[in-house]
Motif scaffolding. Sequence first.
Motif, PDB file in Angstrom:
ATOM      1  N   ALA A  98       0.829  -1.204   0.000  1.00 49.41           N
ATOM      2  CA  ALA A  98       0.000   0.000   0.000  1.00 49.41           C
ATOM      3  C   ALA A  98       0.868   1.259   0.000  1.00 49.41           C
ATOM      4  O   ALA A  98       0.563   2.236  -0.694  1.00 49.41           O
ATOM      5  CB  ALA A  98      -0.932  -0.008   1.202  1.00 49.41           C
ATOM      6  N   ARG A  99       1.963   1.234   0.766  1.00 46.24           N
ATOM      7  CA  ARG A  99       2.870   2.396   0.788  1.00 46.24           C
ATOM      8  C   ARG A  99       3.557   2.574  -0.562  1.00 46.24           C
ATOM      9  O   ARG A  99       3.770   3.710  -1.017  1.00 46.24           O
ATOM     10  CB  ARG A  99       3.899   2.240   1.905  1.00 46.24           C
ATOM     11  N   SER A 100       3.923   1.478  -1.195  1.00 48.00           N
ATOM     12  CA  SER A 100       4.576   1.560  -2.507  1.00 48.00           C
ATOM     13  C   SER A 100       3.642   2.166  -3.539  1.00 48.00           C
ATOM     14  O   SER A 100       4.069   2.968  -4.386  1.00 48.00           O
ATOM     15  CB  SER A 100       5.023   0.164  -2.952  1.00 48.00           C
ATOM     16  N   ILE A 101       2.377   1.774  -3.484  1.00 45.91           N
ATOM     17  CA  ILE A 101       1.394   2.354  -4.404  1.00 45.91           C
ATOM     18  C   ILE A 101       1.243   3.843  -4.154  1.00 45.91           C
ATOM     19  O   ILE A 101       1.170   4.656  -5.084  1.00 45.91           O
ATOM     20  CB  ILE A 101       0.043   1.622  -4.255  1.00 45.91           C
ATOM     21  N   THR A 102       1.220   4.211  -2.885  1.00 46.32           N
ATOM     22  CA  THR A 102       1.072   5.623  -2.530  1.00 46.32           C
ATOM     23  C   THR A 102       2.239   6.460  -3.044  1.00 46.32           C
ATOM     24  O   THR A 102       2.058   7.616  -3.458  1.00 46.32           O
ATOM     25  CB  THR A 102       0.969   5.773  -1.002  1.00 46.32           C
ATOM     26  N   ASN A 103       3.440   5.887  -3.053  1.00 46.80           N
ATOM     27  CA  ASN A 103       4.644   6.627  -3.454  1.00 46.80           C
ATOM     28  C   ASN A 103       5.061   6.355  -4.893  1.00 46.80           C
ATOM     29  O   ASN A 103       6.149   6.782  -5.305  1.00 46.80           O
ATOM     30  CB  ASN A 103       5.803   6.270  -2.516  1.00 46.80           C
ATOM     31  N   ASP A 104       4.245   5.657  -5.653  1.00 43.88           N
ATOM     32  CA  ASP A 104       4.606   5.287  -7.021  1.00 43.88           C
ATOM     33  C   ASP A 104       4.609   6.527  -7.920  1.00 43.88           C
ATOM     34  O   ASP A 104       3.586   7.201  -8.063  1.00 43.88           O
ATOM     35  CB  ASP A 104       3.603   4.259  -7.559  1.00 43.88           C
ATOM     36  N   PRO A 105       5.739   6.865  -8.549  1.00 43.04           N
ATOM     37  CA  PRO A 105       5.783   8.061  -9.412  1.00 43.04           C
ATOM     38  C   PRO A 105       4.908   7.931 -10.653  1.00 43.04           C
ATOM     39  O   PRO A 105       4.492   8.937 -11.228  1.00 43.04           O
ATOM     40  CB  PRO A 105       7.273   8.175  -9.786  1.00 43.04           C
ATOM     41  N   ASP A 106       4.617   6.684 -11.094  1.00 44.25           N
ATOM     42  CA  ASP A 106       3.754   6.498 -12.259  1.00 44.25           C
ATOM     43  C   ASP A 106       2.315   6.919 -11.972  1.00 44.25           C
ATOM     44  O   ASP A 106       1.530   7.112 -12.902  1.00 44.25           O
ATOM     45  CB  ASP A 106       3.762   5.037 -12.711  1.00 44.25           C
ATOM     46  N   LEU A 107       1.980   7.042 -10.697  1.00 44.23           N
ATOM     47  CA  LEU A 107       0.623   7.435 -10.305  1.00 44.23           C
ATOM     48  C   LEU A 107       0.595   8.870  -9.786  1.00 44.23           C
ATOM     49  O   LEU A 107      -0.308   9.237  -9.040  1.00 44.23           O
ATOM     50  CB  LEU A 107       0.085   6.478  -9.234  1.00 44.23           C
ATOM     51  N   ALA A 108       1.562   9.657 -10.200  1.00 43.11           N
ATOM     52  CA  ALA A 108       1.710  11.012  -9.662  1.00 43.11           C
ATOM     53  C   ALA A 108       0.504  11.894  -9.982  1.00 43.11           C
ATOM     54  O   ALA A 108       0.232  12.863  -9.257  1.00 43.11           O
ATOM     55  CB  ALA A 108       2.985  11.646 -10.200  1.00 43.11           C
ATOM     56  N   LYS A 109      -0.215  11.592 -11.061  1.00 46.25           N
ATOM     57  CA  LYS A 109      -1.358  12.409 -11.440  1.00 46.25           C
ATOM     58  C   LYS A 109      -2.595  12.121 -10.591  1.00 46.25           C
ATOM     59  O   LYS A 109      -3.602  12.818 -10.691  1.00 46.25           O
ATOM     60  CB  LYS A 109      -1.691  12.189 -12.917  1.00 46.25           C
ATOM     61  N   ILE A 110      -2.542  11.062  -9.762  1.00 45.15           N
ATOM     62  CA  ILE A 110      -3.656  10.710  -8.889  1.00 45.15           C
ATOM     63  C   ILE A 110      -3.366  11.259  -7.498  1.00 45.15           C
ATOM     64  O   ILE A 110      -2.242  11.159  -7.012  1.00 45.15           O
ATOM     65  CB  ILE A 110      -3.835   9.178  -8.817  1.00 45.15           C
ATOM     66  N   THR A 111      -4.350  11.826  -6.864  1.00 42.64           N
ATOM     67  CA  THR A 111      -4.141  12.327  -5.507  1.00 42.64           C
ATOM     68  C   THR A 111      -3.725  11.183  -4.588  1.00 42.64           C
ATOM     69  O   THR A 111      -4.160  10.037  -4.761  1.00 42.64           O
ATOM     70  CB  THR A 111      -5.436  12.970  -4.974  1.00 42.64           C
ATOM     71  N   VAL A 112      -2.893  11.481  -3.611  1.00 42.31           N
ATOM     72  CA  VAL A 112      -2.272  10.448  -2.782  1.00 42.31           C
ATOM     73  C   VAL A 112      -3.308   9.561  -2.103  1.00 42.31           C
ATOM     74  O   VAL A 112      -3.184   8.332  -2.080  1.00 42.31           O
ATOM     75  CB  VAL A 112      -1.349  11.103  -1.729  1.00 42.31           C
ATOM     76  N   ASP A 113      -4.362  10.160  -1.577  1.00 37.06           N
ATOM     77  CA  ASP A 113      -5.340   9.376  -0.837  1.00 37.06           C
ATOM     78  C   ASP A 113      -6.211   8.507  -1.728  1.00 37.06           C
ATOM     79  O   ASP A 113      -6.940   7.636  -1.249  1.00 37.06           O
ATOM     80  CB  ASP A 113      -6.242  10.300   0.001  1.00 37.06           C
TER      81      ASP A 113
ATOM     82  N   ARG B 184      -4.880   6.737  -4.476  1.00 39.26           N
ATOM     83  CA  ARG B 184      -4.074   5.790  -5.262  1.00 39.26           C
ATOM     84  C   ARG B 184      -4.395   4.340  -4.933  1.00 39.26           C
ATOM     85  O   ARG B 184      -4.604   3.527  -5.837  1.00 39.26           O
ATOM     86  CB  ARG B 184      -2.587   6.089  -5.047  1.00 39.26           C
ATOM     87  N   ALA B 185      -4.441   3.998  -3.662  1.00 41.27           N
ATOM     88  CA  ALA B 185      -4.791   2.627  -3.295  1.00 41.27           C
ATOM     89  C   ALA B 185      -6.227   2.285  -3.696  1.00 41.27           C
ATOM     90  O   ALA B 185      -6.478   1.207  -4.250  1.00 41.27           O
ATOM     91  CB  ALA B 185      -4.577   2.403  -1.794  1.00 41.27           C
ATOM     92  N   PRO B 186      -7.226   3.172  -3.474  1.00 41.74           N
ATOM     93  CA  PRO B 186      -8.577   2.878  -3.949  1.00 41.74           C
ATOM     94  C   PRO B 186      -8.668   2.695  -5.459  1.00 41.74           C
ATOM     95  O   PRO B 186      -9.453   1.871  -5.942  1.00 41.74           O
ATOM     96  CB  PRO B 186      -9.382   4.099  -3.493  1.00 41.74           C
ATOM     97  N   VAL B 187      -7.862   3.446  -6.224  1.00 39.67           N
ATOM     98  CA  VAL B 187      -7.890   3.300  -7.677  1.00 39.67           C
ATOM     99  C   VAL B 187      -7.356   1.930  -8.094  1.00 39.67           C
ATOM    100  O   VAL B 187      -7.916   1.274  -8.988  1.00 39.67           O
ATOM    101  CB  VAL B 187      -7.084   4.437  -8.345  1.00 39.67           C
ATOM    102  N   ILE B 188      -6.289   1.460  -7.460  1.00 42.51           N
ATOM    103  CA  ILE B 188      -5.760   0.126  -7.766  1.00 42.51           C
ATOM    104  C   ILE B 188      -6.774  -0.947  -7.371  1.00 42.51           C
ATOM    105  O   ILE B 188      -6.949  -1.956  -8.072  1.00 42.51           O
ATOM    106  CB  ILE B 188      -4.416  -0.101  -7.047  1.00 42.51           C
ATOM    107  N   GLN B 189      -7.460  -0.745  -6.259  1.00 48.04           N
ATOM    108  CA  GLN B 189      -8.517  -1.674  -5.858  1.00 48.04           C
ATOM    109  C   GLN B 189      -9.627  -1.703  -6.907  1.00 48.04           C
ATOM    110  O   GLN B 189     -10.119  -2.779  -7.286  1.00 48.04           O
ATOM    111  CB  GLN B 189      -9.076  -1.262  -4.501  1.00 48.04           C
ATOM    112  N   ALA B 190     -10.020  -0.532  -7.394  1.00 49.37           N
ATOM    113  CA  ALA B 190     -11.051  -0.457  -8.432  1.00 49.37           C
ATOM    114  C   ALA B 190     -10.579  -1.112  -9.719  1.00 49.37           C
ATOM    115  O   ALA B 190     -11.364  -1.773 -10.420  1.00 49.37           O
ATOM    116  CB  ALA B 190     -11.427   1.000  -8.685  1.00 49.37           C
ATOM    117  N   LEU B 191      -9.303  -0.953 -10.051  1.00 46.22           N
ATOM    118  CA  LEU B 191      -8.736  -1.586 -11.242  1.00 46.22           C
ATOM    119  C   LEU B 191      -8.861  -3.102 -11.159  1.00 46.22           C
ATOM    120  O   LEU B 191      -9.205  -3.772 -12.151  1.00 46.22           O
ATOM    121  CB  LEU B 191      -7.270  -1.170 -11.390  1.00 46.22           C
TER     122      LEU B 191
END
Length: 544
Positions: free
Chosen positions: A221-236, A238-245
């Motif tokens: 979860a921390r890695s997803i939060t700090n992933d530079p490839d997801l920089a355009k997604i707000t930090v809070d 990022r994990a919900p977006v991966i869950q939705a994916l």
Amino acid sequence: MFMLNTTPLATHLTFAEYAVFLLHRWVTHWYRRGIQSLHMVFDHQNINGASPKDLLREVRDTSADPAGQCSTELCTAGQRISSTTLLPRGWRKFLACRSCKRLLIAFLSTFSLAVAPQFLVSEHQSFIASGRFDGHHTGQAYGMVYGASAVTHMSRYDSNAEEADSRIWRHAAHHNPVVVYSPDTDTYHVGLTLTTGRQVLVQLDMPASTTQRYLNLSKLARSITNDPDLAKITVDQRAPVIQALFVCTGCDYTSFFAGVGKATFYRVFYQHSAFITSGIDIPGQLTVSDSGFLAFLRLVGTAYYSRHSAAFDANGPLSLFKQQPGSKALHQHENWMDAIRRAVWQRTFVEDDCVPSLSALRLHWKRVCWVLSMWRQAPNSSIVYLPLDGNGWVTTDSKLQIVWDTEEHTQDVRQRVIALTRGCACKKSKCATQQCKCRKAGKVCGPGCRCLHCSNAKSIPTQPSQSAAPVIAVDSDSEQDSESGSDTDEESGITRTPTDNAAVETGHIFLVPPIVKQNILHSAATARSQTHKSSSQAGYGCLK
């Protein structure tokens, strides 16, 4: 639930002997390692009524026992399992029966609490069982604490969750650190957004395995939060977006995309995350919302674009998107998906490989939102379930069914299948009299007709538009009319008749790619023999 796959030894005669063996193998070593609390969590099906999981269970039950009948004495007699009940022959067949498995879980839940004191070796240790208590105990959790003489109701673990992969996070919310045993990917995707402030490990291998693998869910979860490839997604988010994916691309409650696996979806998501997650000022993010549907369309369209990239002249899905007209965001997305659908259709020969219709994708997104709403309430004691009807399912005659596509689109495709596979066969009348069944029905003749010199056909332009897609009609018994405005391939005998874009946009299963005559005839024969199947799943055949 996975512990039930442990087969009894040949020396085991009763369920009590098997249960003790099961607990020794799965439970006691944890207490020897010094853990404070061990929780054994089971599913409790249908405590909230019909469940989408029932559809998956039906498939599993049918594949395990096509006859749908269980000859086990326990099942036929309807008796409960006790400590002295003899084990049945054929353990796998016994577990394949849903009723027998429920009896076994109910027995293990009560028996394990009765023998738990012999496993507790130090103070502050406890054993909790949850998920399979009936009557007024439904949804409740019970435990045995070291030194206690009676079973205690552990109300803080009570939950109305039906599935153990959700219920377990109600238990985990009260402990830190936590080790969860489950090889089910749904389980740790439920917990992906619930690890804040806790250390959570997921054990992937059985306790008896020679090697033990663990997934550090908190670190993930921390890695997803700090992933530079997801920089355009707000930090809070990022994990919900991966869950939705994960849910979008198939889980226990939602369908998978045939021919487009999760690996493809995850790869294109990270390659085009800014485009998919509205990092370039396009409305919609992959979250539970109406605008989230637009992000879902970009995800699906990008996946199909990536798979068939050679079919496009654009420099990428974003470039193709910018080329599409549309005064509103939804209209631009519709035009973009139609462009991808037409290009993919030109390259595919099987309905399953086509892009789903827009209405089918909207229904799929509704099911995704239903699942995400349930998962994100997993730590709560009372989960509020959204209604199933209207969210991608429908209840008919007390039976839950998936709504694959809208009735309007299904009827439209069904009529087009009929037009391709059925029609008149007028030879002399030129379809000018009421003897022509097409004219009698008030319809023009179509590709499914075998008539000659037809005067009841649509007027055909001399030159088709550049954007028109071909609909292929085969007439192997008649001569071709040189004045019909059609283009005949002398080698294959295939007549290609131009049509308008509406044919492509309203559905895809009636479109046949331009291949050789043998394959066209085979496709037509298959369509005739499977008209009911095609029309019942029209426009949504690529979701399984």
